[in-house]
Scaffold this active site. Sequence first.
Site, mmCIF file in Angstrom:
data_model
loop_
_atom_site.group_PDB
_atom_site.id
_atom_site.type_symbol
_atom_site.label_atom_id
_atom_site.label_comp_id
_atom_site.label_asym_id
_atom_site.label_seq_id
_atom_site.Cartn_x
_atom_site.Cartn_y
_atom_site.Cartn_z
ATOM 1 N N LYS A 54 8.528 -1.313 106.965
ATOM 2 C CA LYS A 54 9.962 -1.937 106.967
ATOM 3 C C LYS A 54 10.773 -1.727 108.518
ATOM 4 O O LYS A 54 10.860 -2.818 109.070
ATOM 5 C CB LYS A 54 10.933 -1.886 105.967
ATOM 6 C CG LYS A 54 10.365 -2.371 104.528
ATOM 7 C CD LYS A 54 11.444 -1.919 103.345
ATOM 8 C CE LYS A 54 10.568 -2.586 102.252
ATOM 9 N NZ LYS A 54 11.283 -1.851 101.088
ATOM 10 N N GLN A 98 15.754 1.938 98.643
ATOM 11 C CA GLN A 98 14.361 1.871 98.191
ATOM 12 C C GLN A 98 14.383 2.306 96.713
ATOM 13 O O GLN A 98 14.800 3.352 96.499
ATOM 14 C CB GLN A 98 13.443 2.784 99.216
ATOM 15 C CG GLN A 98 12.026 2.714 98.681
ATOM 16 C CD GLN A 98 11.442 1.444 99.048
ATOM 17 O OE1 GLN A 98 11.609 0.731 99.936
ATOM 18 N NE2 GLN A 98 10.699 1.090 98.117
ATOM 19 N N ASP A 121 18.093 -7.670 99.441
ATOM 20 C CA ASP A 121 16.963 -7.663 98.271
ATOM 21 C C ASP A 121 17.300 -8.467 97.166
ATOM 22 O O ASP A 121 16.606 -9.026 96.268
ATOM 23 C CB ASP A 121 16.917 -6.452 97.514
ATOM 24 C CG ASP A 121 15.510 -5.526 98.131
ATOM 25 O OD1 ASP A 121 14.770 -6.281 98.557
ATOM 26 O OD2 ASP A 121 15.543 -4.373 97.927
#
Length: 298
Positions: A54, A98, A121
């Site tokens: 990422k 994460q 997200d």
Amino acid sequence: MSAAIIDGKAFAAELRARIAVHAAAFERAAGRKAGLAVVLVGSDPASEVYVRSKGKQTIEAGMASFEHKLPADATEDALLDLVARLNADPAVDGILVQLPLPAHMDETKVIAAIDPDKDVDGFTVVNAGRLATGLDGFVPCTPLGCLMLLKDRLGDLAGKTAVVIGRSNIVGKPMAQLLLKESCTVTIAHSRTADLARVVRGADIVVAAVGRPEMVKGDWLKPGACVIDVGINRLPPADGAAKGRLVGDVDFASASQVAGAITPVPGGVGPMTIAVLLRNALVAAHRNAGVALAAGAI
Ligand code: NDP
């Protein structure tokens, strides 16, 4: 094999190239780069690989990447403090924590602490509610990537029948909401669905997000169906091999004989997820800085 292969790797590369163009224009207009912060707690090897990837792709797209690592034994309060600082930091447009988090942390509480306007997200209750009620918000990256592939292949999805197998908050449910928004007739299947093969056979569009290797067989499919395989499963290594093969939730060999189009694993949905994350972060940057971005530009 009769099915066309949906090349998610190529689509994601084109999307990233478009993002880079708009990221550069954003930097000129705002006087700063769009910024994405990624938080990793602990040292799970798979999570470390994702976070590294990422960060690399964020920088390649011309955006700023802020990586924050906390030890596995960090307290939940330490993580919540970090999220609060990122929420307040004007250089940070998007925040990704994460998952999974260590067992002593409450994922729901941590996600809820993220500013919904930086929740790239799309995991907060606010963004899930925005999606469910048709308001503008951030949509989870994997299902949004699946929708992009479907629209690229099929064009207008209105009136099509769709079956989403899986009802997780990060893939199945938002996928179903997105398809509903496109005016598909949507069925959500799960582990308690009776006669799954029959349910799948009625669908023009099948999205499999189950986590069971090669579960969906070719003879479950309506001929010509468009099949999106979200699953990422590693099979046990064959004799002498160091690692096993990666397969999806769909039995590619039989499904590709019947489907009209199908995503491979790897190289289908997987590459879309990070590309859409960058897209969401850049959209957040435009909103946070009050810089206009043409609808549908990325
Ligand atoms: P979850 O484990 O959270 O959800 C799986 C879903 O599948 C559940 O709703 C479950 O039903 C359902 N299910 C399980 N067994 C069956 C069965 N036998 N028949 C029908 N439905 C079943 O998984 P995720 O949604 O997080 O992920 C799904 C897959 O997608 C995984 O392989 C994961 O690795 C992959 N993935 C890939 C991503 C990418 O970037 N390509 C990103 C995210 C996930 P129930 O609710 O009843 O238990």
